[in-house]
Design an enzyme around this catalytic site. Structure first.
Site, short mmCIF file in Angstrom:
data_model
loop_
_atom_site.label_atom_id
_atom_site.label_comp_id
_atom_site.label_asym_id
_atom_site.label_seq_id
_atom_site.Cartn_x
_atom_site.Cartn_y
_atom_site.Cartn_z
CE1 TYR A 1 -4.11 -1.98 1.01
CE2 TYR A 1 -2.38 -3.40 1.90
CZ TYR A 1 -3.69 -3.21 1.49
OH TYR A 1 -4.59 -4.26 1.56
CG HIS B 1 -8.68 -1.13 -3.24
ND1 HIS B 1 -9.29 -2.27 -2.75
CD2 HIS B 1 -9.67 -0.25 -3.51
CE1 HIS B 1 -10.60 -2.09 -2.74
NE2 HIS B 1 -10.85 -0.87 -3.19
CE LYS C 1 -4.08 -5.86 -5.40
NZ LYS C 1 -4.85 -4.66 -5.06
#
Length: 336
Positions: A277, A283, A314
């Protein structure tokens, strides 16, 4: 145009020079141009040239025994069909920007061709990316699977940004060794939790994972005890490594991430060491896997990792650990 194949090299006479000048095929020579096998086959297949004594099938057969020729030709053909000028390069191919060619433009990509089962050696990969970067080119892996489908990956060497989030000083805590982890008695919403450490066991107790514990012990934030006896970081590392042989590697990458203000948490549910993070993001932004710089992983494993990362929005980083530091390598699928 008629070409001649002497068993080693395919050449076109001076009438073939227009192929070089207009579309970047071949290498100029005194008497015309010299074609690579991939170029000759592609031009023959497109009926742009004829090769004396050979059809496409028989010429293909001549080259098919060359190592990795099939996949190399498939990538060459795909890039040409996408409108790129392609020439042999420092890796496998040098690919020019659309509309540009040798003599009038610069190449944009340096492409390495692999199969889905080829191993990725991180040390060698990093060297090739550095070479590409020094030449101001993008480094691309062109991967051919068992069904001859192509996937392109851009590889970047990333530096972590500093001050991703505010890092506040934490008070010191005593922790009790519980198996291969530790328990800290702190109230809910303590500074440790706010900083992204631990998993709440109950209202009074917070459990710290081995990699978190090692980091906090190294910072002097946590004093670990077994009963009334203190446990040193080295002793705990030896103990916890019995159950996790990757712990030293993970600890090195974890420490680097924390040093840049990132908050790493376990990435087990994504099949990797950490989900990471930045700041107060709800998220995670990255998936990170720690590897030795000299480690090798099959391309198929890396492909699954990248697919997973992209599916959950991601970025996929591998932290390659070596004696002089950590190099973060990003793999990303791209459409050329």
């Amino acid at each position: 145009m008629k070409a001649i194949f002497d068993g080693t090299v395919i050449r076109l006479g001076k009438d073939g020079c227009s192929l070089y000048e207009q579309s970047g095929y071949g290498r100029m020579e005194k008497e015309g141009i010299r074609l690579s096998p991939q170029e000759a086959l592609y031009l023959l297949h497109r009926q742009k040239i004829e090769v004396a004594g050979y059809s496409f099938d028989t010429l293909f057969s001549e080259f098919a025994d060359q190592r990795n020729f099939m996949r190399s030709f498939l990538v060459y053909r795909d890039l040409r069909e996408r409108g790129y000028v392609v020439q042999p390069g420092p890796h496998d191919f040098r690919v020019f920007r659309r509309g540009e060619k040798p003599g009038t433009g610069e190449s944009l990509y340096l492409v390495r061709v692999l199969s889905e089962r080829d191993p990725i050696h991180f040390g060698k990969l990093i060297e090739e990316v550095v070479t590409s970067r020094n030449m101001r080119k993008q480094y691309v892996l062109a991967v051919v699977d068992d069904e001859e489908e192509l996937t392109y990956y851009e590889i970047k060497l990333q530096k972590l940004a500093d001050a991703c989030s505010d890092v506040s000083e934490l008070p010191s805590f005593d922790a009790m060794l519980t198996g291969k982890s530790a328990m800290v008695r702190v109230p809910a919403h303590s500074g440790l939790e706010q900083a992204g450490y631990g998993k709440r066991l109950d209202a009074e107790r917070l459990m710290l994972a081995p990699v978190e514990l090692l980091y906090l012990m190294g910072k002097g934030t946590v004093l670990l005890k077994k009963g009334s006896e203190p446990v040193s970081p080295d002793k705990f590392l030896a103990l916890a490594s019995e159950a996790d042989r990757e712990l030293t590697l993970k600890h090195t990458v974890y420490t680097e991430l924390r040093g840049h203000g990132f908050t790493p948490r376990t990435g087990y549910k994504f099949g990797h060491h950490f989900r990471v993070y930045c700041g107060k993001n709800v998220h995670s932004d990255l998936l990170v896997h720690a590897v030795e710089k000299e480690a090798t992983l099959p391309m198929s494993v890396i492909s699954r990792s990248v697919r997973m990362a992209h599916s959950v929005k991601k970025k996929m980083f591998f932290g390659a650990v070596h004696s002089s530091g950590i190099q973060f390598v990003e793999f990303a699928r791209i459409k050329l």
